[in-house]
Scaffold this active site. Structure first.
Site, PDB file in Angstrom:
ATOM      1  N   GLY A  10      -2.773  28.411 -62.001  1.00  0.00           N
ATOM      2  CA  GLY A  10      -2.151  27.868 -63.452  1.00  0.00           C
ATOM      3  C   GLY A  10      -2.955  27.438 -63.961  1.00  0.00           C
ATOM      4  O   GLY A  10      -2.852  25.760 -65.356  1.00  0.00           O
ATOM      5  N   GLY A  11      -4.430  27.293 -64.395  1.00  0.00           N
ATOM      6  CA  GLY A  11      -4.804  26.567 -65.126  1.00  0.00           C
ATOM      7  C   GLY A  11      -5.070  26.069 -66.340  1.00  0.00           C
ATOM      8  O   GLY A  11      -5.800  25.399 -67.282  1.00  0.00           O
ATOM      9  N   THR A  12      -4.431  27.464 -67.194  1.00  0.00           N
ATOM     10  CA  THR A  12      -3.623  27.138 -68.714  1.00  0.00           C
ATOM     11  C   THR A  12      -3.010  25.724 -68.773  1.00  0.00           C
ATOM     12  O   THR A  12      -2.703  25.763 -70.104  1.00  0.00           O
ATOM     13  CB  THR A  12      -3.591  28.336 -69.390  1.00  0.00           C
ATOM     14  OG1 THR A  12      -2.628  28.752 -68.488  1.00  0.00           O
ATOM     15  CG2 THR A  12      -4.995  29.375 -69.373  1.00  0.00           C
ATOM     16  N   GLY A  16      -3.108  21.743 -64.615  1.00  0.00           N
ATOM     17  CA  GLY A  16      -3.920  22.611 -64.654  1.00  0.00           C
ATOM     18  C   GLY A  16      -5.283  22.238 -65.612  1.00  0.00           C
ATOM     19  O   GLY A  16      -6.259  22.623 -64.709  1.00  0.00           O
ATOM     20  N   ARG A  35      -4.103  36.155 -64.390  1.00  0.00           N
ATOM     21  CA  ARG A  35      -3.147  36.522 -64.189  1.00  0.00           C
ATOM     22  C   ARG A  35      -3.678  38.184 -64.565  1.00  0.00           C
ATOM     23  O   ARG A  35      -4.285  38.109 -65.764  1.00  0.00           O
ATOM     24  CB  ARG A  35      -2.444  36.181 -64.303  1.00  0.00           C
ATOM     25  CG  ARG A  35      -1.213  35.134 -63.792  1.00  0.00           C
ATOM     26  CD  ARG A  35       0.156  35.158 -63.939  1.00  0.00           C
ATOM     27  NE  ARG A  35       0.576  33.327 -63.414  1.00  0.00           N
ATOM     28  CZ  ARG A  35       1.673  33.012 -63.251  1.00  0.00           C
ATOM     29  NH1 ARG A  35       2.840  34.435 -63.880  1.00  0.00           N
ATOM     30  NH2 ARG A  35       1.906  31.768 -62.567  1.00  0.00           N
ATOM     31  N   LYS A  45      -4.454  31.634 -73.837  1.00  0.00           N
ATOM     32  CA  LYS A  45      -4.408  30.856 -72.724  1.00  0.00           C
ATOM     33  C   LYS A  45      -5.802  31.988 -72.274  1.00  0.00           C
ATOM     34  O   LYS A  45      -6.671  31.490 -71.244  1.00  0.00           O
ATOM     35  CB  LYS A  45      -2.935  31.732 -71.687  1.00  0.00           C
ATOM     36  CG  LYS A  45      -1.806  31.226 -71.210  1.00  0.00           C
ATOM     37  CD  LYS A  45      -0.981  31.573 -70.465  1.00  0.00           C
ATOM     38  CE  LYS A  45       0.643  30.711 -70.749  1.00  0.00           C
ATOM     39  NZ  LYS A  45       1.176  31.263 -69.326  1.00  0.00           N
ATOM     40  N   LYS A 139      11.212  21.799 -54.203  1.00  0.00           N
ATOM     41  CA  LYS A 139      10.161  21.556 -53.826  1.00  0.00           C
ATOM     42  C   LYS A 139      10.267  20.683 -52.212  1.00  0.00           C
ATOM     43  O   LYS A 139       8.601  21.547 -51.846  1.00  0.00           O
ATOM     44  CB  LYS A 139       9.403  19.737 -55.261  1.00  0.00           C
ATOM     45  CG  LYS A 139       9.297  20.242 -56.427  1.00  0.00           C
ATOM     46  CD  LYS A 139       8.070  19.521 -57.317  1.00  0.00           C
ATOM     47  CE  LYS A 139       8.220  19.436 -58.673  1.00  0.00           C
ATOM     48  NZ  LYS A 139       7.570  18.115 -59.110  1.00  0.00           N
ATOM     49  N   ARG A 143       7.407  23.088 -49.536  1.00  0.00           N
ATOM     50  CA  ARG A 143       6.738  21.868 -48.626  1.00  0.00           C
ATOM     51  C   ARG A 143       6.779  22.400 -46.958  1.00  0.00           C
ATOM     52  O   ARG A 143       6.359  22.082 -45.720  1.00  0.00           O
ATOM     53  CB  ARG A 143       6.970  20.433 -48.583  1.00  0.00           C
ATOM     54  CG  ARG A 143       6.481  19.487 -49.810  1.00  0.00           C
ATOM     55  CD  ARG A 143       7.167  18.471 -49.566  1.00  0.00           C
ATOM     56  NE  ARG A 143       6.653  17.222 -51.172  1.00  0.00           N
ATOM     57  CZ  ARG A 143       6.121  16.043 -50.824  1.00  0.00           C
ATOM     58  NH1 ARG A 143       6.716  15.284 -49.267  1.00  0.00           N
ATOM     59  NH2 ARG A 143       6.118  15.755 -51.469  1.00  0.00           N
ATOM     60  N   HIS A 271      17.040  12.838 -63.963  1.00  0.00           N
ATOM     61  CA  HIS A 271      15.262  12.323 -63.463  1.00  0.00           C
ATOM     62  C   HIS A 271      14.749  10.782 -64.089  1.00  0.00           C
ATOM     63  O   HIS A 271      14.676  10.005 -63.733  1.00  0.00           O
ATOM     64  CB  HIS A 271      14.545  12.706 -63.624  1.00  0.00           C
ATOM     65  CG  HIS A 271      14.937  14.312 -63.047  1.00  0.00           C
ATOM     66  ND1 HIS A 271      13.419  15.079 -63.786  1.00  0.00           N
ATOM     67  CD2 HIS A 271      15.523  14.894 -62.053  1.00  0.00           C
ATOM     68  CE1 HIS A 271      13.767  16.290 -62.129  1.00  0.00           C
ATOM     69  NE2 HIS A 271      14.970  16.267 -62.160  1.00  0.00           N
TER      70      HIS A 271
END
Length: 313
Positions: A10-12, A16, A35, A45, A139, A143, A271
């Site tokens: 997810g670096g882009t 990330g 990907r 990307k 999430k 975990r 949230h």
């Protein structure tokens, strides 16, 4: 000590790309998942990935629809950091992260996995309002998979991203600071933690070879960035040399307004309720299963929010 090889998945993305930069800046051999399914719509990307490569990162082709390619990618490194967006975490990103966990388990070589969290600690949000609770539940499912697979981990709780919560003085629907009037949640005195996103990346990379953060949650909560909304507004007022007109929204009025929202808006606004009315980011003590980033890494010069807001002048 030899630095671990790091794979960023997810670096882009929003966080990330900062993790990739911090990894390179701190001298880690950095690998970024590319990907195989990139299409014409992903031109930006791809250009970002090529920029990472130019600055020393290694691009690793893999696909979430090809389990073996993920296993092969994981086997190239020591640490995996997942930074896929959690804004709309439901279903899709959950499945992708579970696939990644499966690949890490099969590879069997990973010394540390950092899943895609970087916000509120989901372990403390079991009583969150619906439908926002879904994000935290998913999430926690990731975990659970990590811990059942006996994968060494660090969870990152980075609190409120400054780009979304500071530049706009936490006003919904905008990203820039108001110049005339401002909405205040409740009395505005609940303490919140605001963090520059680049600092989040810096602290994150500090953890990956640190035995003190192994199988723990890192809370990025430096003392000078723990501010109430009113304190944040006052910083801005001082910078622009004028007082803003303030409109307070009671807890009751805020909850009433949630009822007319669509699913996504209601989840995100829920949230905000926990942050600004209940103080969920600051109303607890960090226990033995957690560490606070600025205490572990006092050498990091983190951005204070007065300096952050100056960029909007």
């Amino acid at each position: 000590m030899k630095k671990s090889k790091v794979l960023v998945v997810g670096g882009t993305g929003y966080i990330g790309k900062r993790i990739v930069k911090a990894s390179l800046d701190q001298g880690y051999p950095t690998y970024v998942l590319q990907r195989s399914e990139l299409g014409l719509q992903d031109i930006e990307k791809l250009q970002m990935l090529l920029s990472f490569k130019k600055h020393g990162a290694h691009l690793v082709r893999a696909s979430f629809s090809d389990h073996q390619s993920l296993v092969d990618a994981v086997k190239m490194v020591d640490v995996v950091i997942c930074t896929m967006s959690g804004v709309h975490f439901r279903s899709h990103n959950l499945l992708l992260q579970l696939k990644l966990v499966k690949a890490i388990k099969e590879a069997g070589n990973i010394k540390r996995f950092l899943p895609s969290e970087f916000g509120m600690d989901p372990a403390r949000m079991g009583d969150a309002l619906e439908p926002g609770r879904e994000t935290f539940e998913e999430k926690m499912m990731v975990r659970k998979a990590i811990e059942e697979a006996n994968i060494p981990f660090t969870y990152i709780s980075a609190n409120c991203f400054a780009g979304y919560f500071v530049g706009n003085l936490s006003q919904p629907g905008t990203l820039v600071p108001p110049m005339d009037k401002v909405v205040i949640f409740g009395d505005g005195n609940v303490k919140v933690v605001y963090m520059d996103e680049d600092d989040i990346a810096t602290y994150t990379m500090k953890t990956i070879d640190d035995p003190r953060t192994l199988n723990k949650t890192l809370y990025i909560s430096p003392s000078e960035n723990i501010l109430s909304q009113i304190e944040l507004v006052q910083i801005w007022e001082k910078l622009i040399g004028k007082d803003l007109e303030k409109y307070n929204i009671s807890s009751k009025s805020y909850l009433s307004a949630l009822e007319g929202m669509d699913h996504a808006m209601k989840a995100g606004s829920g949230h905000l309720y926990h942050i600004f009315y209940e103080g969920c980011l600051t109303n607890f003590e960090i226990g033995k299963d957690g560490e606070e980033a600025s205490r572990l890494y006092p050498e990091v010069v983190y951005t204070r929010m007065d300096a952050y807001l100056k960029r909007y002048l």
